[in-house]
Design a protein around this motif. Structure first.
Motif: not given
Length: 578
Positions: A321-329
């Motif tokens: 979830e953090d990864f997605h809102y940090a910009g994702g892939l």
């Protein structure tokens, strides 16, 4: 540019367009279902291949997403039909879901080939569903787009953020040590997985959907959208709209999954801290697409690709979830753009470079710059030596560096049941320097290569405060696992690989920098042991297991069936019985 198809060029037109008896039957049966000719005649027929079941929590939201896909298909002028496929769930399927990945691949290929489908939306996410669906679709060859299930929300209990899988292993060790009460354990049980979606750590599910996106097979940014985020619904509808255009453009997987795209996917996987299972699946997927990919190729990329996704278990702090809102892939690939072939075509019809335009990292502790990686090399390393001449895999970023150079005596178990009983014996004669070994757990021995490779730390050591030790097997381990675990030793012990010759007390040496794994046993002694080795009885005598046991390849070849690989023979053509 490929010329756009006409209505007469549609694959489904062979079923519906002719003025003959068989097409009369095809049309009448759709009328029987309540459709009119205006629904399907001259329109791209889009199959929605759905791996939903009531025992697959990762895909619990798929019935709703099917409706969103259908809405998108209709908006773009197509006709959508849902077709159920095998739901290879990770939690309940025994002995292992890996035993059935190839069954899903076969079902996917044959479902597409045998039905009047012009294009397909593949709905998956739980570990084996992504490679299974993609492997089958690559061979079938019609336009396809992958709709990833998306990660579940962060786990939570008593003020602590929990990662599915990873924290289960951690707290179970503490419970075995007597440090966690039953009440706290039950609270963890209800808080660690609290919404639909795949594991929210960078486990196998998140790894494989990221690989699908890096291959260009998903909409840009799709792989990390949380399952219950409204953006996931919008993405599903967009998949429906886009696949219709892909049919008219004849944008098939063969135009997308090239050698360059596979290399991109491997680099991205390494940078995410990927699951060790990525090795088996990516090799199998590449071979289905006619791309040569070896363990040595992956190790070479791992040596030069930094790990920049600070997501558990290889990272220390964050979840998907953090990864997605940090910009994702997209943001992660933007960081890696100089290392990728950005000219590769994606399902959008545009290049990867165009898909990355405007991507921004919003939190540079979650998605690190190349100058400040979580780990200086990629997630995985491939070992060779007299214990694994065809390779073994380890995840250096997820284990204590003190094991990178290690020598210790083997403690060998021939079965999971034997190992499980022994590690719970508080009087087990074991030291922190021992190397725990589980064999007969590979593709044939498991059967199906179960996720038993993160062998539990013996209770005797847990109570002394130890939480890691060197472990070796021909099994796999969950992508949510961690520790000094050497996996996928090939050839496996069950077929007479060197692991079958190892005995308790033999010294085992790991030299990670040199990528070596050896047993320190003289060659003449190994020859005597090899001559005395007796093959075990077959695991199966009938049914699917029999087919599997006769045709599955070893881990270094991707555990696909030999008769399904690209070089086995010509791919079946279109059905000619009309």
């Amino acid at each position: 540019m490929t010329q756009r198809k006409t209505k007469a060029d549609l694959r489904s037109a062979r079923w519906f367009a002719p003025d003959d008896l068989r097409s009369f039957g095809h049309r009448s049966r759709l009328l029987q279902l309540g459709y009119g000719e205006e629904d399907f005649m001259g329109r791209p027929v889009i199959g929605i291949l759905n791996t939903w079941s009531e025992l697959n929590a990762c895909h619990g939201h798929f019935p709703e997403r099917v409706e969103a896909v259908k809405r998108g298909v209709a908006q773009a002028g197509g006709f959508a039909v849902e077709l159920p496929t095998l739901s290879v769930d990770e939690s309940f399927t025994k002995p292992t879901s890996m035993l059935y990945r190839n069954l899903l691949a076969m079902e996917t290929e044959e479902t597409i080939r045998s039905h009047p489908l012009d294009g397909v939306v593949l709905m998956g996410g739980c570990d084996k569903t992504t490679p299974g669906l993609l492997m089958g679709a690559f061979t079938a060859g019609v336009p396809m787009i992958f709709l990833p299930a998306g990660p579940m929300l962060r786990g939570n209990h008593a003020g602590h953020t929990l990662g599915s899988g990873s924290d289960a292993w951690k707290y179970w060790d503490e419970r075995r040590a007597g440090n966690v009460t039953e009440a706290y354990w039950r609270g963890l049980q209800s808080g660690i997985a609290r919404s639909h979606g795949i594991c929210m750590t960078m486990g196998t599910a998140a790894t494989m959907t990221a690989i699908a996106e890096a291959l260009g097979l998903t909409l840009p940014g799709a792989s990390s959208i949380p399952a219950v985020d409204s953006g996931h619904q919008r993405m599903a509808a967009e998949c429906g709209r886009r696949i219709v255009d892909m049919v008219w453009e004849d944008l098939t997987p063969g135009r997308i999954v090239t050698a360059a795209a596979v290399r991109n996917a491997a680099i991205v996987a390494m940078a995410t801290g990927c699951s060790t299972n990525a090795v088996v699946h990516l090799i199998a997927m590449a071979r289905r697409a006619g791309v040569a990919l070896s363990l040595d190729d992956l190790d070479a990329l791992g040596r030069v690709t930094p790990l920049i996704a600070n997501v558990r278990p290889s990272g220390k702090d964050y979840l998907m979830e953090d990864f997605h809102y940090a910009g994702g892939l997209r943001a992660l690939m933007k960081q890696l753009a100089a290392r990728l072939d950005t000219s590769c075509i994606t399902v959008t019809g545009r290049t990867l470079g165009e898909a990355l335009e405007g991507a921004v990292v919003h939190n540079d502790d979650v998605i690190r710059p190349l100058s400040n990686p979580v780990y200086h090399e990629g997630s995985l390393a491939v070992l060779r030596g007299n214990l694994c001449p065809d390779g073994a895999v380890i995840k250096p970023a997820a284990c204590d560096p003190r094991f990178y150079l290690h020598e210790g005596p083997a403690l060998v178990f021939d079965s999971y049941a034997e190992m499980k009983k022994a590690v719970d014996d508080e009087n087990l004669d074991v030291t922190p320097d021992h190397v725990l070994v589980l064999r007969n757990a590979g593709p044939l021995g498991g059967p199906g290569m179960p996720e038993w490779g993160m062998l539990p730390i013996p209770k005797a050591l847990i109570k002394q405060g130890y939480r890691d030790m060197l472990r070796l097997s021909d099994a796999r381990m969950s992508g949510t696992s961690y520790g000094a675990c050497i996996l996928h030793a090939a050839p496996e012990a069950y077929v007479g690989g060197p692991l079958a010759l190892l005995r308790t007390g033999d010294m085992v040496r790991l030299d990670l920098p040199a990528r070596r794994l050896d047993m320190l046993v003289a060659e003449d002694e190994l020859a005597r042991r090899r001559a005395a080795w007796v093959p075990p009885a077959p695991r199966f005598e009938r049914g699917w297991g029999w087919i599997y046991s006769k045709h599955v390849t070893q881990a270094d070849k991707g555990c696909d069936f030999d008769f399904l690989e690209r070089d086995f023979g010509a791919v079946a053509g279109e059905p000619d019985i009309f």
